[in-house]
Design a protein around this motif. Sequence first.
Motif, short mmCIF file in Angstrom:
data_model
loop_
_atom_site.label_atom_id
_atom_site.label_comp_id
_atom_site.label_asym_id
_atom_site.label_seq_id
_atom_site.Cartn_x
_atom_site.Cartn_y
_atom_site.Cartn_z
N PHE A 21 -51.83 7.28 -13.83
CA PHE A 21 -53.22 7.22 -13.39
C PHE A 21 -53.20 7.43 -11.89
O PHE A 21 -52.85 6.52 -11.15
N GLY A 22 -53.49 8.65 -11.47
CA GLY A 22 -53.38 8.96 -10.05
C GLY A 22 -51.92 8.82 -9.64
O GLY A 22 -51.05 9.45 -10.21
N GLU A 23 -51.67 7.97 -8.65
CA GLU A 23 -50.31 7.78 -8.17
C GLU A 23 -49.51 6.84 -9.07
O GLU A 23 -48.29 6.90 -9.12
N ALA A 24 -50.24 5.97 -9.79
CA ALA A 24 -49.56 4.91 -10.53
C ALA A 24 -49.04 5.42 -11.88
O ALA A 24 -49.77 6.05 -12.63
N ASN A 25 -47.78 5.14 -12.16
CA ASN A 25 -47.21 5.51 -13.44
C ASN A 25 -47.35 4.33 -14.40
O ASN A 25 -46.66 3.34 -14.26
N ALA A 26 -48.23 4.49 -15.36
CA ALA A 26 -48.42 3.41 -16.32
C ALA A 26 -47.32 3.44 -17.37
O ALA A 26 -46.97 2.42 -17.96
N LEU A 27 -46.77 4.62 -17.62
CA LEU A 27 -45.72 4.77 -18.62
C LEU A 27 -44.80 5.89 -18.16
O LEU A 27 -45.26 6.94 -17.74
N THR A 28 -43.48 5.63 -18.20
CA THR A 28 -42.55 6.63 -17.72
C THR A 28 -41.47 6.89 -18.76
O THR A 28 -40.86 5.95 -19.27
N ASP A 29 -41.26 8.15 -19.09
CA ASP A 29 -40.10 8.57 -19.89
C ASP A 29 -39.85 7.72 -21.12
O ASP A 29 -38.76 7.21 -21.32
N LEU A 30 -40.85 7.61 -21.97
CA LEU A 30 -40.63 6.89 -23.22
C LEU A 30 -40.11 7.88 -24.25
O LEU A 30 -40.82 8.78 -24.68
N SER A 31 -38.85 7.72 -24.62
CA SER A 31 -38.27 8.56 -25.67
C SER A 31 -37.93 7.66 -26.85
O SER A 31 -37.26 6.64 -26.68
N LEU A 32 -38.39 8.06 -28.02
CA LEU A 32 -38.26 7.18 -29.18
C LEU A 32 -38.43 8.01 -30.43
O LEU A 32 -39.30 8.87 -30.49
#
Lengths: 382, 308
Positions: A21-32
């Motif tokens: 969200f803009g600069e903020a990463n709410a979720l990063t690199d979820l691999s599943l």
Amino acid sequence: MTVAPAKEFSELRLDRVGRSFGEANALTDLSLTIKQGEFIALLGPSGCGKSTALNCLAGLLPLTHGSIWEDDRRIDTMRPEKRGFGMVFQNYALFPHMSVRKNVAFGLEMRKTPPAEIKERVAEAIELVHLEDQASKLPGQLSGGQQQRVAIARAVVLRPPLVLMDEPLSNLDAKLRLEMRTQIRRLHQALNLTTVYVTHDQEEALSLADRLVVLRLGKVQQIGTPRELYSQPANAFVADFMGYRNLLKAQVTAVEGKQVVADVSGIRVRATAMTDLKVGDATIVGVRPDDVLVAGPGTTSDGFLVEGLIEVVEYQGREVVTEVRLPNGLSLTLRTDEDLHAGSRVSVAAATGRTLAFADDNTVTRVPDLGVSAEAVAAGES
Amino acid sequence: MSAGTLPAAAVPTDPKGAWRHRLADRGVDRTLWLLLPAVIFVVALFVYPFLYGLSLSFTPTKDAPGIFGNYAKFFADSYYRNTIWLTLRLAIPATLFNTLASVPFAYWMRGRFPGKRAVTTMLVVPITLGTVLTAEGLLNFLGNAGWLNRFLMLIHVTDTPLKLTYNYWGVFLSLILSGFPFAFLLILSYTSGIDPTLERAASTMGASTWQRFMRITLPLLAPGLATTFSLAFVMAFSVFPSALMLGNPQGEEHVIAIAAYEQAYTYYNYSYASAIAMIMGAVELLVIAAVQAIRRTFYIGTTGGKGA
Ligand SMILES: Nc1ncnc2c1ncn2[C@@H]1O[C@H](COP(=O)(O)OP(=O)(O)O)[C@@H](O)[C@H]1O
Ligand SMILES: [Mg+2]
């Protein structure tokens, strides 16, 4: 336009899924990779990105990175109404102007199901969650638990290839939460539903899920079966979530293979290293209240053995939870069925196998820090 | 109050205390005195003038004998009787337009987005300008040599200027200009009050944007539409300055408010004017009652939003 009947997949793959969200990463690199029929729990504290992950899966939130694949069909660009996943919302999101029956029928009507089949499947779904007597009521006339069951019926009546649940039990009281937990598990087994379940409650996650994904600040900390996470947390953060209530700052004074010797403000502890540790490293030593044992006279222990003062005894039926003040000022929580009394002294011990050492990555904020003793610093520098 | 007196008041056997408890149960306690200024205000500014007007309307005059003389006179005189129809003919279409046209805009603007405040501020401006100023502006804009006609002739939509002032259309357009922002802001607050997760839920269940609007948003909006229609209608039905300035106030736009005004201040017949005002109120009440009757066929509970 009709929505094609949901196709079962054998595998749902999330490939480095991220959302900012803009600069903020709410979720990063979820691999599943989610297998058909599997029950996955996303676990983490509030604000760690669980809902974001779920909404990305449902299609309610576009991804900013990565892709999602249903077998070899890419679905992250599809709109939510085309994905056909069932979703249970935290606030239930029941349509307030429709009866229970209409709520459950809504999705089938959208799919242009023949009326006779709608009637039959709605009745079946309502029966499944035991709401036959409430079927004509409006959601506002139901209790929280009943509303929750409508939300579940509404999601499963579509026989979706994947059911997403966002903290579905968090608005219920403790007793109802336990009941609904069992119902959800039962439904999952009866219908062989592939489920992704979001919760901040580790007990809920452990009891329901085949596999857990622990998130912190949008990043995956560990993925594994409940047993793996419980006995081998990857870091102090996961350990904290898995019920390692005793997390103490320490310094590594010796490394012997997979074991380390650590100094916890003057107390020597031999622990199993869960992460790479070198002599002199800051570490967090974790042990669960159940693994701290009351040591009788003459007992030896490879982890630690120390005498302390019983400060608080909390009666919990079969067992007591006790806080023991150690000579170095730190306190240790233990759970035991022995008859302990506040004010008396007791020797406590834990085995090396049950005493874990993690790198101190400052992810757990409630760790008491009394400073490291002078001897430990000296030992670390030598 | 000292701590010692507190339990005494709570003992139910004390007759005075018990009485007070029962009253408090029904919401009657000393805080009710706080309502006093409001009650005085309402009585002085609303109830009293209304009752005064009502009694005035029943006062017989030379040419209108009997208590219902003024009312009989109104309905006997086609020029006056007709004002009801002439006003409804303006107010209902204008209100319908304002209410219904607000829905798509409000639906589109229901979420949070940057600039929402600027848009709503812009919409409030016509309300704050007041009807007289808007009517004057419209007179210039819609007149034979106004911008609109000049533009239409420039692009050859029409060769002779359209007659949009001193007739029905002038008044109608002014009702839209002043009524739309009002209706829009009200409807916007209703759409913002609907829980956005309801639509998200519907979309996971396969509903398209149109289906979500028709099956979820619109039914939940129905009570808001009824309220907005009622309020906007009352405003439009009492149309006065714009009918005077943009219409033909002695002819096709001889609206009911003008009739009441001319009786009061041209003929100084206050009791007849009061009767006309009462008839105006009665018509408004009838329309509102009809709208509420329709509304009752819809769901009227919570919309799951912030306000719930
Ligand atoms: N629409 C949004 N705009 C900006 N930030 C958001 C939005 N939604 C979520 N976030 C942020 O993303 C992070 C993760 O949120 P969320 O997925 O809701 O957490 P959780 O469900 O685990 O409590 C939070 O820091 C939150 O503030
Ligand atoms: Mg959440």
